[in-house]
Write a protein that holds these residues in place. Structure first.
Motif, PDB file in Angstrom:
ATOM      1  N   ALA A   1       0.827  -1.207   0.000  1.00  0.00           N
ATOM      2  CA  ALA A   1       0.000   0.000   0.000  1.00  0.00           C
ATOM      3  C   ALA A   1       0.861   1.256   0.000  1.00  0.00           C
ATOM      4  N   SER A   2       1.944   1.237   0.773  1.00  0.00           N
ATOM      5  CA  SER A   2       2.817   2.416   0.815  1.00  0.00           C
ATOM      6  C   SER A   2       3.478   2.659  -0.527  1.00  0.00           C
ATOM      7  N   LYS A   3       3.859   1.597  -1.217  1.00  0.00           N
ATOM      8  CA  LYS A   3       4.520   1.746  -2.506  1.00  0.00           C
ATOM      9  C   LYS A   3       3.524   2.103  -3.615  1.00  0.00           C
ATOM     10  N   HIS A   4       2.280   1.628  -3.511  1.00  0.00           N
ATOM     11  CA  HIS A   4       1.235   2.098  -4.419  1.00  0.00           C
ATOM     12  C   HIS A   4       1.027   3.598  -4.224  1.00  0.00           C
ATOM     13  N   GLY A   5       1.007   4.032  -2.976  1.00  0.00           N
ATOM     14  CA  GLY A   5       0.815   5.450  -2.688  1.00  0.00           C
ATOM     15  C   GLY A   5       1.912   6.305  -3.282  1.00  0.00           C
ATOM     16  N   LEU A   6       3.164   5.850  -3.220  1.00  0.00           N
ATOM     17  CA  LEU A   6       4.274   6.596  -3.798  1.00  0.00           C
ATOM     18  C   LEU A   6       4.091   6.759  -5.299  1.00  0.00           C
ATOM     19  N   ILE A   7       3.639   5.708  -5.965  1.00  0.00           N
ATOM     20  CA  ILE A   7       3.401   5.813  -7.410  1.00  0.00           C
ATOM     21  C   ILE A   7       2.298   6.821  -7.689  1.00  0.00           C
ATOM     22  N   GLY A   8       1.241   6.821  -6.889  1.00  0.00           N
ATOM     23  CA  GLY A   8       0.182   7.810  -7.070  1.00  0.00           C
ATOM     24  C   GLY A   8       0.693   9.229  -6.912  1.00  0.00           C
ATOM     25  N   LEU A   9       1.591   9.437  -5.948  1.00  0.00           N
ATOM     26  CA  LEU A   9       2.189  10.753  -5.750  1.00  0.00           C
ATOM     27  C   LEU A   9       3.001  11.170  -6.971  1.00  0.00           C
ATOM     28  N   ILE A  10       3.846  10.284  -7.462  1.00  0.00           N
ATOM     29  CA  ILE A  10       4.690  10.584  -8.620  1.00  0.00           C
ATOM     30  C   ILE A  10       3.847  10.882  -9.850  1.00  0.00           C
ATOM     31  N   ARG A  11       2.851  10.059 -10.109  1.00  0.00           N
ATOM     32  CA  ARG A  11       2.012  10.277 -11.292  1.00  0.00           C
ATOM     33  C   ARG A  11       1.258  11.597 -11.205  1.00  0.00           C
ATOM     34  N   SER A  12       0.770  11.937 -10.036  1.00  0.00           N
ATOM     35  CA  SER A  12       0.025  13.188  -9.873  1.00  0.00           C
ATOM     36  C   SER A  12       0.933  14.394 -10.057  1.00  0.00           C
ATOM     37  N   LEU A  13       2.154  14.323  -9.521  1.00  0.00           N
ATOM     38  CA  LEU A  13       3.086  15.435  -9.694  1.00  0.00           C
ATOM     39  C   LEU A  13       3.479  15.610 -11.153  1.00  0.00           C
ATOM     40  N   SER A  14       3.592  14.514 -11.880  1.00  0.00           N
ATOM     41  CA  SER A  14       3.912  14.646 -13.307  1.00  0.00           C
ATOM     42  C   SER A  14       2.814  15.401 -14.037  1.00  0.00           C
ATOM     43  N   GLU A  15       1.572  15.243 -13.603  1.00  0.00           N
ATOM     44  CA  GLU A  15       0.468  15.991 -14.194  1.00  0.00           C
ATOM     45  C   GLU A  15       0.486  17.452 -13.748  1.00  0.00           C
ATOM     46  N   ASP A  16       0.794  17.681 -12.483  1.00  0.00           N
ATOM     47  CA  ASP A  16       0.840  19.051 -11.965  1.00  0.00           C
ATOM     48  C   ASP A  16       1.850  19.906 -12.710  1.00  0.00           C
ATOM     49  N   TYR A  17       2.990  19.316 -13.081  1.00  0.00           N
ATOM     50  CA  TYR A  17       4.081  20.091 -13.684  1.00  0.00           C
ATOM     51  C   TYR A  17       4.240  19.812 -15.178  1.00  0.00           C
ATOM     52  N   MET A  18       3.194  19.269 -15.787  1.00  0.00           N
ATOM     53  CA  MET A  18       3.239  18.951 -17.207  1.00  0.00           C
ATOM     54  C   MET A  18       3.622  20.181 -18.029  1.00  0.00           C
ATOM     55  N   GLY A  19       4.556  20.005 -18.941  1.00  0.00           N
ATOM     56  CA  GLY A  19       4.985  21.097 -19.806  1.00  0.00           C
ATOM     57  C   GLY A  19       6.077  21.960 -19.206  1.00  0.00           C
ATOM     58  N   GLN A  20       6.392  21.731 -17.938  1.00  0.00           N
ATOM     59  CA  GLN A  20       7.485  22.456 -17.305  1.00  0.00           C
ATOM     60  C   GLN A  20       8.751  21.593 -17.353  1.00  0.00           C
ATOM     61  N   PRO A  21       9.912  22.161 -17.075  1.00  0.00           N
ATOM     62  CA  PRO A  21      11.172  21.428 -17.298  1.00  0.00           C
ATOM     63  C   PRO A  21      11.542  20.473 -16.163  1.00  0.00           C
ATOM     64  N   TYR A  22      10.536  19.843 -15.560  1.00  0.00           N
ATOM     65  CA  TYR A  22      10.763  18.908 -14.468  1.00  0.00           C
ATOM     66  C   TYR A  22      10.003  17.622 -14.790  1.00  0.00           C
ATOM     67  N   THR A  23      10.629  16.493 -14.503  1.00  0.00           N
ATOM     68  CA  THR A  23       9.938  15.219 -14.714  1.00  0.00           C
ATOM     69  C   THR A  23       9.892  14.429 -13.411  1.00  0.00           C
ATOM     70  N   PHE A  24       8.906  13.549 -13.346  1.00  0.00           N
ATOM     71  CA  PHE A  24       8.645  12.748 -12.144  1.00  0.00           C
ATOM     72  C   PHE A  24       8.404  11.314 -12.581  1.00  0.00           C
ATOM     73  N   ASN A  25       9.252  10.414 -12.118  1.00  0.00           N
ATOM     74  CA  ASN A  25       9.133   9.012 -12.493  1.00  0.00           C
ATOM     75  C   ASN A  25       9.409   8.109 -11.297  1.00  0.00           C
ATOM     76  N   ALA A  26       8.947   6.869 -11.404  1.00  0.00           N
ATOM     77  CA  ALA A  26       9.159   5.889 -10.337  1.00  0.00           C
ATOM     78  C   ALA A  26       9.949   4.701 -10.871  1.00  0.00           C
ATOM     79  N   LEU A  27      10.881   4.237 -10.076  1.00  0.00           N
ATOM     80  CA  LEU A  27      11.563   2.981 -10.357  1.00  0.00           C
ATOM     81  C   LEU A  27      10.888   1.885  -9.547  1.00  0.00           C
ATOM     82  N   CYS A  28      10.617   0.767 -10.195  1.00  0.00           N
ATOM     83  CA  CYS A  28       9.888  -0.326  -9.546  1.00  0.00           C
ATOM     84  C   CYS A  28      10.687  -1.619  -9.664  1.00  0.00           C
ATOM     85  N   PRO A  29      11.701  -1.764  -8.825  1.00  0.00           N
ATOM     86  CA  PRO A  29      12.497  -2.996  -8.900  1.00  0.00           C
ATOM     87  C   PRO A  29      11.825  -4.172  -8.220  1.00  0.00           C
ATOM     88  N   GLY A  30      12.220  -5.356  -8.658  1.00  0.00           N
ATOM     89  CA  GLY A  30      11.866  -6.565  -7.938  1.00  0.00           C
ATOM     90  C   GLY A  30      12.831  -6.744  -6.778  1.00  0.00           C
TER      91      GLY A  30
END
Length: 253
Positions: free
Chosen positions: A152-181
């Protein structure tokens, strides 16, 4: 050495060991000045140097995060690469999960990432370039048996990253998640003992469970995760945004 990140200030939480240290060292090798944080200054001191600057910080403590990042910015300039990596990984059946266990998992893995990214953005937004990486997990994309709080905590982190990528869309900042096994780090070693104690397996059998969970049937090396991080901050990465990069040896979701 091609110093593609020369002059950039990077912040890596949980940077004293494991995945965080590998990412920090890879960034420093490309010329970045890297602030590494963790709860134990003595651990950070053993790896500091060669572009790594250790600062004790508890990601669960808002005041600690605010003060340490402000001091790092004062010393090394705006944070332009933020790697929210600090986390804990521990399984527990839901009926054995008390509120203390749940809150500590969320405070470290999710609240800590939120605070780290929020405070880093304060200076990043004053610049014309920035990269934010949240280190999630394959468990952030699918359920993980016996580890509901962690997943649940790691799902939440992905939700945070995806939402921030939308908030700053078109600006010179990117937001991504690494999901290792499963990665060959001290966390896996600790989980061997925990799984063995919970199930009655031997430590070797418990380790094999984690190996088999990766599609290519081996543990990942920390350098593989670090290489993915370098790609996300490297030249040509500006259109990689809001993504969850799976590093697990094959398709998993």
């Amino acid at each position: 050495m091609t110093s593609t990140l020369a002059g950039k200030h990077a912040l890596v939480t949980g940077g004293g060991t494991g995945i965080g240290l590998a990412i920090a060292q890879a960034l420093a090798a490309q010329g970045a000045h890297v602030t590494i944080t963790g709860r134990r200054q003595e651990v950070l001191d053993t790896v500091a140097g060669d572009g790594l600057f250790g600062a004790a910080m508890d990601v669960r403590d808002e005041r600690s995060v605010c003060d340490v990042i402000a001091a790092a910015v004062a010393a090394r300039g705006p944070v332009q690469i933020c790697v929210a990596n600090a986390g804990i990984a521990e399984g527990r059946s839901l009926h054995k999960t008390d509120m203390s266990f749940w809150r500590d998992m969320m405070a470290t893995n999710l609240d800590g990432a939120f605070l780290t990214i929020r405070e880093s953005l304060g200076s990043m937004r004053q610049t014309d370039w920035g990269r934010v990486i949240g280190v999630s997990s394959i468990a952030g994309l699918r359920g993980l048996p016996g580890a509901a709080a962690y997943a649940a905590s790691k799902h939440g982190l992905i939700g945070l990253i995806r939402s921030l990528s939308e908030d700053y869309m078109g600006q010179p900042y990117t937001f991504n998640a690494l999901c290792p096994g499963y990665v060959d780090t001290p966390i896996v070693t600790r989980n061997e003992a925990a799984i063995a104690a919970r199930t009655g397996m031997t430590a070797d059998a418990a380790r094999q469970v984690m190996i088999e969970a990766n599609r290519h049937k081996r543990l990942l090396e920390v350098e593989e995760v670090a290489a993915a991080a370098l790609w996300l901050v490297g030249p040509g990465s500006q259109s990689i945004n809001g993504q969850c990069i799976q590093i697990s040896g094959g398709q998993t979701v």
